[in-house]
Design a protein around this motif. Structure first.
Motif, PDB file in Angstrom:
ATOM      1  N   VAL A 152       0.968  -1.302  -0.424  1.00  0.00           N
ATOM      2  CA  VAL A 152       0.003   0.155   0.051  1.00  0.00           C
ATOM      3  C   VAL A 152       1.331   1.307  -0.067  1.00  0.00           C
ATOM      4  N   MET A 153       2.078   0.918   0.873  1.00  0.00           N
ATOM      5  CA  MET A 153       3.153   2.767   0.652  1.00  0.00           C
ATOM      6  C   MET A 153       3.971   2.929  -0.537  1.00  0.00           C
ATOM      7  N   GLY A 154       3.814   1.483  -1.197  1.00  0.00           N
ATOM      8  CA  GLY A 154       4.240   1.612  -2.523  1.00  0.00           C
ATOM      9  C   GLY A 154       5.927   2.124  -2.687  1.00  0.00           C
ATOM     10  N   GLY A 155       6.500   2.481  -4.033  1.00  0.00           N
ATOM     11  CA  GLY A 155       7.871   3.239  -3.764  1.00  0.00           C
ATOM     12  C   GLY A 155       7.961   1.747  -3.687  1.00  0.00           C
ATOM     13  N   SER A 156       9.728   2.233  -3.297  1.00  0.00           N
ATOM     14  CA  SER A 156      10.889   1.511  -2.736  1.00  0.00           C
ATOM     15  C   SER A 156      10.184   0.223  -1.892  1.00  0.00           C
ATOM     16  N   LYS A 157       9.080   1.049  -1.118  1.00  0.00           N
ATOM     17  CA  LYS A 157       8.710  -0.540   0.163  1.00  0.00           C
ATOM     18  C   LYS A 157       8.153  -2.138  -1.208  1.00  0.00           C
ATOM     19  N   VAL A 158       7.706  -1.935  -2.223  1.00  0.00           N
ATOM     20  CA  VAL A 158       7.229  -2.688  -2.391  1.00  0.00           C
ATOM     21  C   VAL A 158       8.213  -3.863  -2.983  1.00  0.00           C
TER      22      VAL A 158
END
Length: 262
Positions: A152-158
């Motif tokens: 859900v946070m997206g970006g590098s968190k994916v």
């Protein structure tokens, strides 16, 4: 000496999305070996598994309600979990949180994470996740909750979510839950062909898994491939699915716009 945990394997099957295995296992656990609380928990996992796979959902919800009617919910974590499951299934998130928000065990905390993400409150989901990490960072549910929040946070968190699902796929059999998690990560990173392969593998495991069909619909559209087959299957399996409603609403809006311009 601590008594053996007869439901450990059953719980873990449910956590990783091996719902059919959980249903089979719950029916094979000998009742005479379980305490009254364990019997309730075993039945709760059975009916929650049916809800998760979309099979006999209303009957399963009714059975959970019957189990709840036999006792006051109070602070009992198993009963609060069942109540939360019922209201989450009915998308009454505020009512679900009345029973689950105070936590009490890892399952309640994980359910809170799911509820808050459904409510688009990632900030609250993160707070619940931090509590889980403090209790047991290596718990299967903590790992899954971390991956849900990262997606859900997206970006590098994916990428972090992808590593979690990869680790789970090496520890456990590849369930639809794990395969869909890996596929969602690939889709977020723009690797739709990789995602398609994972989703087709998931579809081979369960041709009626709603999330697999929904993700295949989206994946096919991004690859420029026909998606009607998967969408039609999804409508049959789960006509109330969010993707079905959104696409139906978009089609209605398009038709109205066409009629207005005619």
């Amino acid at each position: 000496m601590a008594s053996p945990d007869h439901l450990f394997g059953l719980r873990n099957s449910f956590y990783i999305g091996a719902y059919h295995a959980a249903i089979t296992s719950s029916q094979s656990v000998p009742a005479h070996a379980l305490s009254p609380d364990e019997l309730v928990e075993r039945d709760a996992i059975l009916y929650r598994s049916y809800i998760a796979i979309g099979s006999h959902q209303e009957s399963a919800v009714s059975r959970l309600r019957e189990l709840l009617s036999d006792a006051a919910i109070g602070s009992n974590p198993i009963l609060r979990l069942m109540a939360g499951t019922i209201f989450m299934h009915e998308r009454d998130y505020a009512e679900a949180l009345k029973h689950t928000h105070s936590g009490g065990n890892m399952e309640l905390l994980a359910l809170n994470v799911q509820i808050y993400l459904q409510m688009h409150r990632a900030d609250h989901a993160e707070k619940q996740l931090r509590v889980m990490q403090q209790l047991d960072e290596d718990h299967t549910l903590t790992q899954l909750a971390s991956a849900w929040v990262d997606l859900v946070m997206g970006g590098s968190k994916v990428q972090e979510a992808h590593l979690i699902f990869q680790d789970l796929s090496e520890k456990y059999p590849p369930t639809c839950t794990i395969l869909n998690g890996k596929a969602l990560c690939s889709m977020h990173m723009g690797n739709f062909e990789d995602a398609e392969g994972l989703l087709l593998e998931s579809l081979n495991k369960d041709a009626k898994d709603a999330e697999t069909l929904a993700n295949l619909t989206v994946c096919s559209l991004n690859l420029g491939k026909p998606a009607t087959r998967y969408l039609n299957q999804l409508k049959l399996v789960n006509p109330e699915h969010t993707l079905v409603k959104r696409m139906s609403s978009a089609a209605d809006s398009f038709d109205r716009a066409c009629q207005a311009m005619a």
